[in-house]
Design an enzyme around this catalytic site. Structure first.
Site, mmCIF file in Angstrom:
data_model
loop_
_atom_site.group_PDB
_atom_site.id
_atom_site.type_symbol
_atom_site.label_atom_id
_atom_site.label_comp_id
_atom_site.label_asym_id
_atom_site.label_seq_id
_atom_site.Cartn_x
_atom_site.Cartn_y
_atom_site.Cartn_z
ATOM 1 C CG HIS A 24 -0.337 0.234 2.525
ATOM 2 N ND1 HIS A 24 -0.028 -0.783 3.401
ATOM 3 C CD2 HIS A 24 0.048 1.373 3.135
ATOM 4 C CE1 HIS A 24 0.514 -0.275 4.492
ATOM 5 N NE2 HIS A 24 0.578 1.032 4.357
ATOM 6 C CG ASP B 44 0.099 -4.190 2.774
ATOM 7 O OD1 ASP B 44 0.070 -3.595 1.683
ATOM 8 O OD2 ASP B 44 0.173 -3.600 3.864
ATOM 9 C CB SER C 268 3.361 1.475 6.274
ATOM 10 O OG SER C 268 2.231 1.726 7.061
#
Length: 393
Positions: A141, A171, A247
């Site tokens: 993402h 992911d 992230s």
């Protein structure tokens, strides 16, 4: 004056002189006597002091033999302030060491896409250099939908990056910059992680102005399975602060090994605190290799989205089919929305995670038997597992 009178006068002067001389001599002798007594007293006091000091030193040396030398010998070193600890004297702890070792392998990633006014910033995240030739792992993402990706190294140098491969289910994504001899992180073994172990997160929370931020906590739970956007994530749970921008960055153990790849804090819409998640590194290793080799990850896909359900009326437990992906194995086998899957490959299923466990043991192209409850009847269908990437065809 006659001679006799003159002689008398001389005698009187002489006697007066003698008397005066005698008085002067008498005074000098008294002063000398006093000075002598004073000197004698001082000598006595000095001798007593020396004797007392020697006696005291002797007693101390017998009673405190280990400290005697330091008491009698003055230190030539400059005195330090009491309770003052120099920074150099403070030992490095595990977090300090991890920050020094792993920090240089963490990068900031910027994602830009074409907009009405040209390239616009879509956000960013962090990444981990795992190959010295410029290969970096991050979250899918972080780079999803990007027209241009740039990477900022810990040295401050910014480089353009290309996307090698992405995998939405896990992911994860691999990108590459044109550089050599970069510092690399050491991948650990997440199967050895225990609840309560120290967990250290490094990344760029909230943007580049906070690059290289280090947060620490513990591992709160292992093997959490979280369904998000139709995918099942196998993650480690930690209370180390993980914020947007972290992230794709590393979650480390106290040895400086990567045990997980940080993902966005799930449950943020519920204002949850102290609940961060990281994709376990053992789950990521094969995916990273597949992305490097093939640019994608091939895994079997059933072709449905749904959730666990319990029907007390019919005493039914299974997976309620909410959506069937067009062109998937389930669609070709005749599975329909509102069906309830009772068994797959001979095993009962009551939640979506059960399906994922069964599928992980199969390959693309395998045929599995699926038992379904539909309109009060139980039927069986044979489903050929397809590639997860074929679900959109």
């Amino acid at each position: 004056m006659d001679d006799n009178r003159l002689d008398e006068v001389k005698d009187v002067r002489w006697e007066s002189a003698e008397c005066s001389k005698g008085e002067i001599n008498f005074t000098s002798r008294r002063r000398k006597s006093r000075i002598k007594k004073l000197l004698n007293g001082l000598v006595f006091v000095l001798i007593a002091a020396i004797s007392g000091g020697a006696s005291g030193a002797y007693v101390i040396s017998k009673k405190y033999p280990n400290n005697y030398s330091s008491i009698n010998q003055p230190s030539l070193e400059p005195k330090k302030e009491v309770n003052k600890v120099e920074t150099a004297d403070i030992p490095k702890n595990a977090i300090t060491k991890v920050a020094e070792v792993v920090g240089p392998t963490v990068v900031g990633i910027s994602n830009r896409a074409e907009g009405f006014f040209g390239l616009q910033d879509l956000g960013g995240g962090s990444g981990i250099i795992f190959d010295s030739n410029g290969y970096i792992v991050t979250n899918n993402h972080v780079v999803e939908g990007a027209a241009k990706v740039t990477v900022k190294l810990s040295s401050g140098k910014t480089l353009p990056a290309t996307i090698v491969g992405t995998d939405s289910r896990s992911d994860l994504a691999v990108i590459k910059v044109d550089a050599q001899n970069l510092p690399t992180a050491k991948l650990g073994d997440s199967s050895k992680v225990k609840v309560g172990d120290i967990a250290i997160a490094i990344g760029n929370p909230l943007g580049e102005e906070f690059s290289g931020s280090v947060t620490a906590g513990i591992v709160s739970a292992l093997n959490r399975r979280i369904q998000y956007a139709g995918a099942i994530y196998k993650v480690l749970q930690t209370d180390a602060a993980i914020n947007p921008g972290n992230s794709g960055g590393p979650l480390c153990n106290e040895a400086g090994e990567i045990i997980g790849i940080n993902s966005l804090k799930m449950g943020s819409d519920q204002n949850a605190e102290g609940m961060g998640f990281a994709i376990s590194i053992n789950e990521a290793k094969d995916i990273i290799k597949s992305l490097m080799d093939y640019g994608k990850v091939a895994r079997p896909f059933l072709g449905i989205y749904g959730q666990g359900v319990v029907s007390e009326k019919n005493n039914i437990k299974g997976i309620y089919v909410r959506e069937v992906v067009q062109g998937s194995g389930a669609a070709l086998a005749g599975v329909k929305p509102t069906d309830i899957i009772l068994e797959l490959d001979g095993k009962k299923v009551t939640k979506f995670e059960d399906l994922a466990d069964i599928l992980d043991k199969h390959k693309i192209g395998d045929l599995v038997v699926c038992k379904i409850w539909r309109s009060g009847e139980t039927i069986e269908v044979n489903i050929t597992l397809s590639d997860v990437r074929e679900k959109s065809k």
